[in-house]
Design an enzyme around this catalytic site. Structure first.
Site, PDB file in Angstrom:
ATOM      1  N   ASP A  11       0.791  -1.241   0.000  1.00 33.05           N
ATOM      2  CA  ASP A  11       0.000   0.000   0.000  1.00 33.05           C
ATOM      3  C   ASP A  11       0.824   1.292   0.000  1.00 33.05           C
ATOM      4  O   ASP A  11       0.526   2.235   0.742  1.00 33.05           O
ATOM      5  CB  ASP A  11      -0.944   0.026   1.210  1.00 33.05           C
ATOM      6  CG  ASP A  11      -2.009  -1.057   1.180  1.00 33.05           C
ATOM      7  OD1 ASP A  11      -1.931  -1.949   0.318  1.00 33.05           O
ATOM      8  OD2 ASP A  11      -2.907  -1.019   2.035  1.00 33.05           O
ATOM      9  N   LYS A 100      -7.178  -4.819  -3.124  1.00 32.48           N
ATOM     10  CA  LYS A 100      -8.043  -5.322  -2.047  1.00 32.48           C
ATOM     11  C   LYS A 100      -9.017  -4.244  -1.617  1.00 32.48           C
ATOM     12  O   LYS A 100      -8.752  -3.054  -1.786  1.00 32.48           O
ATOM     13  CB  LYS A 100      -7.181  -5.747  -0.849  1.00 32.48           C
ATOM     14  CG  LYS A 100      -6.336  -4.612  -0.265  1.00 32.48           C
ATOM     15  CD  LYS A 100      -5.364  -5.122   0.788  1.00 32.48           C
ATOM     16  CE  LYS A 100      -4.385  -4.066   1.232  1.00 32.48           C
ATOM     17  NZ  LYS A 100      -4.958  -2.894   1.884  1.00 32.48           N
ATOM     18  N   CYS A 141      -2.108  -2.344   7.669  1.00 36.37           N
ATOM     19  CA  CYS A 141      -2.036  -3.272   6.536  1.00 36.37           C
ATOM     20  C   CYS A 141      -0.744  -4.085   6.506  1.00 36.37           C
ATOM     21  O   CYS A 141      -0.750  -5.236   6.070  1.00 36.37           O
ATOM     22  CB  CYS A 141      -2.274  -2.517   5.231  1.00 36.37           C
ATOM     23  SG  CYS A 141      -3.991  -1.906   5.129  1.00 36.37           S
TER      24      CYS A 141
END
Ligand SMILES: [Zn+2]
Length: 192
Positions: A11, A100, A141
């Site tokens: 990310d 995602k 994350c």
């Protein structure tokens, strides 16, 4: 027996870096440090993969009054600039990108898909049994991705120097959880 190694870059997107809607302090520097680390360590991994938080309508993951635990300001919406990779990170190094969270909260890259394929099966199919995890954010994350990697049976390390986190308290609990799950922690966390 497979003995391949992969780097999972979590990310590293504009919204999670300075100037973004859910910025992590130091995010832009982490993006640059990851890019340099990859360039300096060619051959260390069989594959580099990247994950993206990639929301369309993730329900209660977004809130006008976020608690920054289970709800967050809108971020990484598909089609917006904030969903793009930070320019300090060049995604062309990645063999595959796993998206995602289209319609739900998804902290772990193992909830992501590249086309039809999930991350765990992609890694196994490419002979990977060891993963190193870097990126944003340490306490959310990165934590979820590393924990799932270990639970999926991958030998898992987090390179903390190449992560940045949101909050010192949740970074501390994330480090404890990752250790408990058998994740090897290397280096020192940024932002703790
Ligand atoms: Zn999200």
């Amino acid at each position: 027996m497979s003995n391949g190694r992969a780097l999972i870059v979590v990310d590293v997107q504009k919204d999670f870096c300075e100037g973004g809607s859910l910025a992590v302090t130091g995010g832009g520097n982490v993006a640059l440090a990851i890019k340099e680390f990859i360039a300096e360590n060619e051959g260390r991994w069989d594959h580099v993969v990247a994950t993206r938080d990639y929301h369309i309508d993730p329900g209660s993951h977004f809130s006008e009054n976020p608690d920054f635990v289970d709800s967050w300001p809108p971020h990484c919406v598909v089609g917006t600039e904030g969903a793009q990779f930070h320019p300090n990170f060049d995604p062309r190094v990645a063999s595959a990108i796993f998206d995602k969270g289209a319609y739900e909260a998804a902290y772990s890259g193992f909830e992501g898909h590249s086309g039809e394929e999930e991350l765990a099966s992609w890694l196994r199919g490419n002979g990977i049994n060891t993963v190193e995890v870097v990126g944003l954010a340490t306490d959310h994350c990165v934590r979820a991705t590393a924990v799932d990697a270990a639970r999926e049976g991958f030998t898992t390390s987090v390179l903390l120097n190449l992560t940045a986190g949101v909050n010192p308290d949740t970074i501390a609990s994330a480090l404890a959880q990752m250790r408990h799950e058998g994740v090897e922690l290397q280096g020192e966390p940024v932002g703790a």
